[in-house]
Scaffold this motif. Structure first.
Motif, PDB file in Angstrom:
ATOM      1  N   TYR A  20      63.849  26.548  32.747  1.00  7.68           N
ATOM      2  CA  TYR A  20      62.714  26.516  31.786  1.00  7.68           C
ATOM      3  C   TYR A  20      61.853  25.127  32.247  1.00  7.68           C
ATOM      4  O   TYR A  20      62.587  24.047  32.699  1.00  7.68           O
ATOM      5  CB  TYR A  20      62.819  26.706  30.416  1.00  7.68           C
ATOM      6  CG  TYR A  20      63.730  25.803  29.822  1.00  7.68           C
ATOM      7  CD1 TYR A  20      62.900  24.420  29.273  1.00  7.68           C
ATOM      8  CD2 TYR A  20      65.055  25.621  29.601  1.00  7.68           C
ATOM      9  CE1 TYR A  20      63.684  23.458  28.555  1.00  7.68           C
ATOM     10  CE2 TYR A  20      65.798  24.614  29.083  1.00  7.68           C
ATOM     11  CZ  TYR A  20      65.091  23.506  28.402  1.00  7.68           C
ATOM     12  OH  TYR A  20      65.961  22.591  27.968  1.00  7.68           O
ATOM     13  N   LEU A  23      56.055  22.158  28.779  1.00  4.72           N
ATOM     14  CA  LEU A  23      54.666  22.017  29.033  1.00  4.72           C
ATOM     15  C   LEU A  23      54.214  20.568  28.866  1.00  4.72           C
ATOM     16  O   LEU A  23      54.625  19.968  27.728  1.00  4.72           O
ATOM     17  CB  LEU A  23      53.937  23.092  28.175  1.00  4.72           C
ATOM     18  CG  LEU A  23      54.041  24.304  28.236  1.00  4.72           C
ATOM     19  CD1 LEU A  23      53.171  25.267  27.157  1.00  4.72           C
ATOM     20  CD2 LEU A  23      54.259  24.874  29.450  1.00  4.72           C
ATOM     21  N   TYR A 156      48.745  27.072  29.386  1.00  2.00           N
ATOM     22  CA  TYR A 156      50.361  27.178  29.787  1.00  2.00           C
ATOM     23  C   TYR A 156      50.650  26.847  31.096  1.00  2.00           C
ATOM     24  O   TYR A 156      51.810  26.703  31.314  1.00  2.00           O
ATOM     25  CB  TYR A 156      50.796  28.856  29.455  1.00  2.00           C
ATOM     26  CG  TYR A 156      50.853  29.272  28.009  1.00  2.00           C
ATOM     27  CD1 TYR A 156      50.724  28.458  26.995  1.00  2.00           C
ATOM     28  CD2 TYR A 156      50.564  30.584  27.717  1.00  2.00           C
ATOM     29  CE1 TYR A 156      50.891  28.781  25.492  1.00  2.00           C
ATOM     30  CE2 TYR A 156      50.443  31.106  26.271  1.00  2.00           C
ATOM     31  CZ  TYR A 156      50.686  30.252  25.483  1.00  2.00           C
ATOM     32  OH  TYR A 156      50.639  30.635  24.092  1.00  2.00           O
ATOM     33  N   ILE A 158      50.403  29.151  33.760  1.00  2.00           N
ATOM     34  CA  ILE A 158      50.827  30.249  34.075  1.00  2.00           C
ATOM     35  C   ILE A 158      50.545  30.480  35.644  1.00  2.00           C
ATOM     36  O   ILE A 158      49.257  30.503  36.040  1.00  2.00           O
ATOM     37  CB  ILE A 158      50.754  31.501  33.345  1.00  2.00           C
ATOM     38  CG1 ILE A 158      50.979  31.391  32.070  1.00  2.00           C
ATOM     39  CG2 ILE A 158      51.418  32.789  33.899  1.00  2.00           C
ATOM     40  CD1 ILE A 158      52.308  31.211  31.957  1.00  2.00           C
ATOM     41  N   ASN A 163      56.057  35.746  32.482  1.00  2.00           N
ATOM     42  CA  ASN A 163      56.487  34.476  32.174  1.00  2.00           C
ATOM     43  C   ASN A 163      56.563  34.817  30.714  1.00  2.00           C
ATOM     44  O   ASN A 163      55.816  35.499  29.976  1.00  2.00           O
ATOM     45  CB  ASN A 163      55.247  33.492  32.399  1.00  2.00           C
ATOM     46  CG  ASN A 163      55.596  32.957  33.905  1.00  2.00           C
ATOM     47  OD1 ASN A 163      55.001  31.767  34.130  1.00  2.00           O
ATOM     48  ND2 ASN A 163      56.195  33.680  34.724  1.00  2.00           N
ATOM     49  N   VAL A 165      56.357  32.005  27.050  1.00  2.00           N
ATOM     50  CA  VAL A 165      56.191  30.752  26.364  1.00  2.00           C
ATOM     51  C   VAL A 165      56.705  30.787  25.127  1.00  2.00           C
ATOM     52  O   VAL A 165      56.380  31.631  24.294  1.00  2.00           O
ATOM     53  CB  VAL A 165      54.860  30.338  26.477  1.00  2.00           C
ATOM     54  CG1 VAL A 165      54.375  29.085  25.682  1.00  2.00           C
ATOM     55  CG2 VAL A 165      54.200  30.304  28.001  1.00  2.00           C
ATOM     56  N   TYR A 170      57.574  25.526  25.792  1.00  2.00           N
ATOM     57  CA  TYR A 170      58.361  25.721  27.000  1.00  2.00           C
ATOM     58  C   TYR A 170      58.021  27.042  27.835  1.00  2.00           C
ATOM     59  O   TYR A 170      57.653  28.109  26.989  1.00  2.00           O
ATOM     60  CB  TYR A 170      59.846  26.186  26.367  1.00  2.00           C
ATOM     61  CG  TYR A 170      60.455  24.966  25.283  1.00  2.00           C
ATOM     62  CD1 TYR A 170      60.850  23.797  26.031  1.00  2.00           C
ATOM     63  CD2 TYR A 170      60.337  25.117  24.006  1.00  2.00           C
ATOM     64  CE1 TYR A 170      61.207  22.800  25.091  1.00  2.00           C
ATOM     65  CE2 TYR A 170      60.832  24.308  23.331  1.00  2.00           C
ATOM     66  CZ  TYR A 170      61.188  23.030  23.727  1.00  2.00           C
ATOM     67  OH  TYR A 170      62.009  22.080  22.865  1.00  2.00           O
ATOM     68  N   ARG A 171      58.107  27.003  28.868  1.00  2.00           N
ATOM     69  CA  ARG A 171      57.443  27.928  29.722  1.00  2.00           C
ATOM     70  C   ARG A 171      58.777  28.424  30.580  1.00  2.00           C
ATOM     71  O   ARG A 171      59.329  27.827  31.305  1.00  2.00           O
ATOM     72  CB  ARG A 171      56.549  27.510  30.973  1.00  2.00           C
ATOM     73  CG  ARG A 171      56.050  28.641  31.713  1.00  2.00           C
ATOM     74  CD  ARG A 171      55.014  28.218  32.576  1.00  2.00           C
ATOM     75  NE  ARG A 171      55.350  26.937  33.603  1.00  2.00           N
ATOM     76  CZ  ARG A 171      54.644  25.991  33.399  1.00  2.00           C
ATOM     77  NH1 ARG A 171      53.779  25.673  32.785  1.00  2.00           N
ATOM     78  NH2 ARG A 171      55.303  25.003  34.158  1.00  2.00           N
ATOM     79  N   THR A 173      59.853  31.100  33.570  1.00  2.00           N
ATOM     80  CA  THR A 173      59.122  31.993  34.538  1.00  2.00           C
ATOM     81  C   THR A 173      60.417  32.764  35.151  1.00  2.00           C
ATOM     82  O   THR A 173      59.794  33.822  35.898  1.00  2.00           O
ATOM     83  CB  THR A 173      58.818  30.965  35.799  1.00  2.00           C
ATOM     84  OG1 THR A 173      60.048  30.154  36.248  1.00  2.00           O
ATOM     85  CG2 THR A 173      57.751  29.848  35.235  1.00  2.00           C
TER      86      THR A 173
END
Length: 198
Positions: A20, A23, A156, A158, A163, A165, A170-171, A173
């Motif tokens: 992860y 951001l 975000y 992206i 994906n 969030v 936190y992202r 993917t």
């Protein structure tokens, strides 16, 4: 309890920068009293289509302190049309019917829902009157919601779908995970991280 235990059992498995990303600037969530989990998806994405049954099952077992939100991703004209489908369905209170039907129409019937006429036919087949569809499709509310989702997607950071969030911080993917199920385990881990840090 099982949700928390599962997330706590494997803390060392999930590493920032691998599983992860954090951001750079947190994005405001709708309800500060909930841990918000936002899925960024696209109806035309085969990975999102495959992810649907998993995320539906995951959503059914969410604890009370977690809010799940879907938000369309978009970086071209077709994705904007598909975002419009999502928000028009929401405005007409038929999202529960349209969401799965839009995925099926594209991935099973190869009807890519590229035009307003194709989308209208889908909505009317699900019981929405053509007049109600026409009144809603280009309404201010739907247009605004599409723009807002586009802004949020950029905030975000992206660049692909699906994906997820977590709490605007936190992202996830899926790049650092082997399966989509593991992607959801990373989400559970981050939800627990937010819960224990608050």
């Amino acid at each position: 309890l099982a949700f928390s235990a599962a997330a706590m059992a494997q803390p060392a498995l999930f590493v920032e920068g691998t599983h992860y990303d954090v951001l750079g600037t947190p994005v405001r969530t709708a309800d500060p009293n909930k841990i918000e989990v936002t899925e960024i998806f696209w109806y035309g994405c085969p990975h999102c289509y495959a992810f649907e049954p998993l995320i539906d099952s995951w959503e059914k077992n969410l604890p009370a302190d977690v809010a799940f939100v879907r938000s369309p991703g978009m970086w071209n004209a077709l994705m904007e049309v598909h975002a419009q489908i999502f928000f028009a369905a929401e405005a007409l209170d038929v999202l529960d019917k349209v969401h799965g039907a839009a995925f099926s129409e594209i991935h099973q019937k190869q009807n890519y829902l590229q035009t307003e006429d194709e989308v209208r036919a889908l909505f009317t087949s699900l019981g929405v009157s053509a007049a109600d569809f026409d009144k809603t499709w280009k309404s201010f509310g739907v247009t605004s919601a599409v723009k807002k989702a586009g802004t949020k997607m950029r905030e975000y950071g992206i660049r692909g779908v699906p994906n997820i969030v977590v709490n605007g911080k936190y992202r996830v993917t899926g790049d650092g995970t082997k399966t989509q199920s593991e992607m959801l385990k990373v989400v559970d881990f981050l939800v627990n991280k937010e819960r224990t840090s608050s």
